[in-house]
Write an enzyme that holds these catalytic residues in place. Structure first.
Site, PDB file in Angstrom:
ATOM      1  N   TYR A  90       6.608  62.090  53.191  1.00 52.09           N
ATOM      2  CA  TYR A  90       5.172  62.282  53.457  1.00 52.09           C
ATOM      3  C   TYR A  90       4.468  60.918  53.532  1.00 52.09           C
ATOM      4  O   TYR A  90       3.702  60.651  54.467  1.00 52.09           O
ATOM      5  CB  TYR A  90       4.585  63.161  52.347  1.00 52.09           C
ATOM      6  CG  TYR A  90       3.086  63.291  52.359  1.00 52.09           C
ATOM      7  CD1 TYR A  90       2.440  64.152  53.239  1.00 52.09           C
ATOM      8  CD2 TYR A  90       2.299  62.551  51.474  1.00 52.09           C
ATOM      9  CE1 TYR A  90       1.054  64.266  53.241  1.00 52.09           C
ATOM     10  CE2 TYR A  90       0.923  62.661  51.478  1.00 52.09           C
ATOM     11  CZ  TYR A  90       0.301  63.516  52.360  1.00 52.09           C
ATOM     12  OH  TYR A  90      -1.067  63.614  52.372  1.00 52.09           O
ATOM     13  N   LYS A 122      -0.265  64.317  60.287  1.00 48.44           N
ATOM     14  CA  LYS A 122      -0.002  65.732  59.970  1.00 48.44           C
ATOM     15  C   LYS A 122       0.034  66.600  61.225  1.00 48.44           C
ATOM     16  O   LYS A 122       0.686  67.644  61.250  1.00 48.44           O
ATOM     17  CB  LYS A 122      -1.071  66.243  59.004  1.00 48.44           C
ATOM     18  CG  LYS A 122      -1.065  65.524  57.648  1.00 48.44           C
ATOM     19  CD  LYS A 122      -2.283  65.924  56.823  1.00 48.44           C
ATOM     20  CE  LYS A 122      -2.328  65.207  55.473  1.00 48.44           C
ATOM     21  NZ  LYS A 122      -3.602  65.496  54.758  1.00 48.44           N
ATOM     22  N   VAL A 181      -7.684  59.045  56.592  1.00 48.79           N
ATOM     23  CA  VAL A 181      -8.500  58.152  55.759  1.00 48.79           C
ATOM     24  C   VAL A 181      -8.341  56.678  56.141  1.00 48.79           C
ATOM     25  O   VAL A 181      -9.029  55.830  55.597  1.00 48.79           O
ATOM     26  CB  VAL A 181      -8.256  58.341  54.240  1.00 48.79           C
ATOM     27  CG1 VAL A 181      -8.797  59.675  53.770  1.00 48.79           C
ATOM     28  CG2 VAL A 181      -6.804  58.145  53.878  1.00 48.79           C
ATOM     29  N   TYR A 215     -11.170  69.067  57.763  1.00 48.90           N
ATOM     30  CA  TYR A 215     -11.401  69.578  56.400  1.00 48.90           C
ATOM     31  C   TYR A 215     -12.721  70.320  56.286  1.00 48.90           C
ATOM     32  O   TYR A 215     -13.086  71.059  57.202  1.00 48.90           O
ATOM     33  CB  TYR A 215     -11.264  68.432  55.375  1.00 48.90           C
ATOM     34  CG  TYR A 215      -9.991  67.667  55.593  1.00 48.90           C
ATOM     35  CD1 TYR A 215      -8.761  68.276  55.348  1.00 48.90           C
ATOM     36  CD2 TYR A 215      -9.983  66.393  56.120  1.00 48.90           C
ATOM     37  CE1 TYR A 215      -7.571  67.611  55.574  1.00 48.90           C
ATOM     38  CE2 TYR A 215      -8.799  65.711  56.356  1.00 48.90           C
ATOM     39  CZ  TYR A 215      -7.600  66.337  56.082  1.00 48.90           C
ATOM     40  OH  TYR A 215      -6.431  65.687  56.319  1.00 48.90           O
ATOM     41  N   SER A 272      -3.685  60.845  57.716  1.00 44.46           N
ATOM     42  CA  SER A 272      -3.540  62.295  57.960  1.00 44.46           C
ATOM     43  C   SER A 272      -3.435  62.680  59.428  1.00 44.46           C
ATOM     44  O   SER A 272      -3.121  63.835  59.726  1.00 44.46           O
ATOM     45  CB  SER A 272      -4.708  63.059  57.338  1.00 44.46           C
ATOM     46  OG  SER A 272      -4.597  63.066  55.944  1.00 44.46           O
TER      47      SER A 272
HETATM   48  O1  DON Z   1      -2.119  61.660  50.907  1.00 42.20           O
HETATM   49  C1  DON Z   1      -3.163  61.080  51.162  1.00 42.20           C
HETATM   50  O2  DON Z   1      -4.147  61.164  50.433  1.00 42.20           O
HETATM   51  C2  DON Z   1      -3.216  60.222  52.405  1.00 42.20           C
HETATM   52  N1  DON Z   1      -1.899  59.733  52.719  1.00 42.20           N
HETATM   53  C3  DON Z   1      -3.736  60.993  53.587  1.00 42.20           C
HETATM   54  C4  DON Z   1      -5.111  61.586  53.383  1.00 42.20           C
HETATM   55  C5  DON Z   1      -5.938  61.622  54.612  1.00 42.20           C
HETATM   56  O3  DON Z   1      -5.781  60.843  55.520  1.00 42.20           O
HETATM   57  C6  DON Z   1      -7.043  62.614  54.646  1.00 42.20           C
HETATM   58  N2  DON Z   1      -7.787  62.554  55.884  1.00 42.20           N
HETATM   59  N3  DON Z   1      -8.908  62.312  56.143  1.00 42.20           N
END
Ligand code: DON
Length: 303
Positions: free
Chosen positions: A188, A66, A257, A239, A63
């Site tokens: 994405y 983003k 993550v 978040y 993320s």
């Molecule tokens: O879409 C997802 O769930 C992952 N590619 C990214 C989520 C993420 O990194 C949330 N951050 N802490």
């Protein structure tokens, strides 16, 4: 300030907590990472980089990407993206669906998965390839021509991406996607599955510390847009733990993550910390501890 010494001290502060979190396993390819890894890098606005621990080891950006999709969508397409995504904290997990229905398919903010799917769609329309646009930006700003998407991670995300697919279809049902769901999701996943080190990410985030200026001195964003992205990072970048992150670290930041957190010190530099084990909100336990220690010791906070 002795940057190197402060980084080493902050990295040491993370060591005791590295065993307390859990490595993300809902994307199976991420679960293979050693939870004892830890790295910390600081890039200063003049482009110098300092590091401690595994600061040159590549990891899954997730993320953190983003932040770059938002900056590039704003730089390429202007303010119109804000008609399709909000900028309020959600108080919900990063992959939550619950607010989308009552809010008519407009995600609360660009850092939730739902919001990032909309921003990715915008960047895809503007550039024809959102994944490659983010990758090329990171390559240029980090000076690392090898930086790339890990196809195994992208495939793993797609194979276990029922929730993101649900989010994208739900958003599309409200008419808030311009491209086919499959194309938006593959773009994405391509930017989430980029692999980069703390060094690469700290250098790539410097444009926000330089108030919109890129490494070559050209302008990506107005000073005002750079301020606005930093503000949304502070309120939404971690978040439903954004309050605690502001309390402990006191900097705009974006987590992923994969265990990385990129933070911005406006006017001074960018710090990236990485430890794969996460807390319940999906933020790296070790990275938060190290950033907390660094800003507490140095006073490098926006407050
Ligand atoms: O879409 C997802 O769930 C992952 N590619 C990214 C989520 C993420 O990194 C949330 N951050 N802490």
């Amino acid at each position: 300030m002795n940057y190197q010494l402060e980084l080493q001290r902050a990295a040491e502060a993370a060591l005791p907590v590295l065993g307390t979190g859990r490595v993300a396993d809902y994307i199976p390819a991420l679960a293979e990472v050693d939870p004892a890894s830890f790295g910390l890098a600081l890039a200063t606005v003049d482009g110098a980089v300092y590091g401690a621990g595994d600061w040159e080891q590549p990891f899954s950006v997730q993320s953190i990407s983003k932040l770059f999709t938002l900056a590039l969508a704003l730089a390429t397409g202007g303010e119109s993206v804000w008609h399709r995504v909000g900028r309020e904290p959600s108080g919900t997990p990063f992959n939550s669906l619950v607010q989308l229905e009552s809010e008519n398919g407009i995600p609360r903010n660009p850092f939730l998965n739902s919001g990032a799917i909309v921003v990715t769609d915008r960047l895809l329309t503007l550039t024809g390839d959102a994944g490659r646009t983010v990758r090329d930006f990171l390559r240029a700003e980090s000076g690392n021509p090898l930086l790339d998407t890990d196809p195994a991670v992208a495939a793993s995300e797609a194979a276990h991406g029922h929730r993101n697919a649900a989010l994208a279809h739900f958003i599309a049902s409200y008419g808030n996607l311009e491209n086919p769901v499959e194309d938006v999701l593959s773009n994405y996943y391509a930017h989430c599955a980029l692999t980069a080190s703390c060094r690469d990410l700290a250098l790539s985030g410097l444009f926000l510390a330089r108030h919109g200026l890129l490494a070559d001195g050209s302008r990506l964003l107005s000073r005002s847009d750079a301020k606005r992205i930093n503000a949304v990072l502070l309120t939404c970048g971690t978040y439903d733990a954004a309050g605690e992150f502001a309390y402990r670290v006191g900097l705009p930041g974006k987590s992923g993550v994969g265990g990385g957190i990129l933070t911005i010190v406006p006017g001074r530099g960018a710090l990236c910390a990485w430890g794969p084990a996460l807390d319940r909100a999906g933020n790296s336990v070790g990275a938060v501890a190290a950033l907390d220690a660094f800003t507490t010791a140095t006073g490098w906070s926006i407050f």
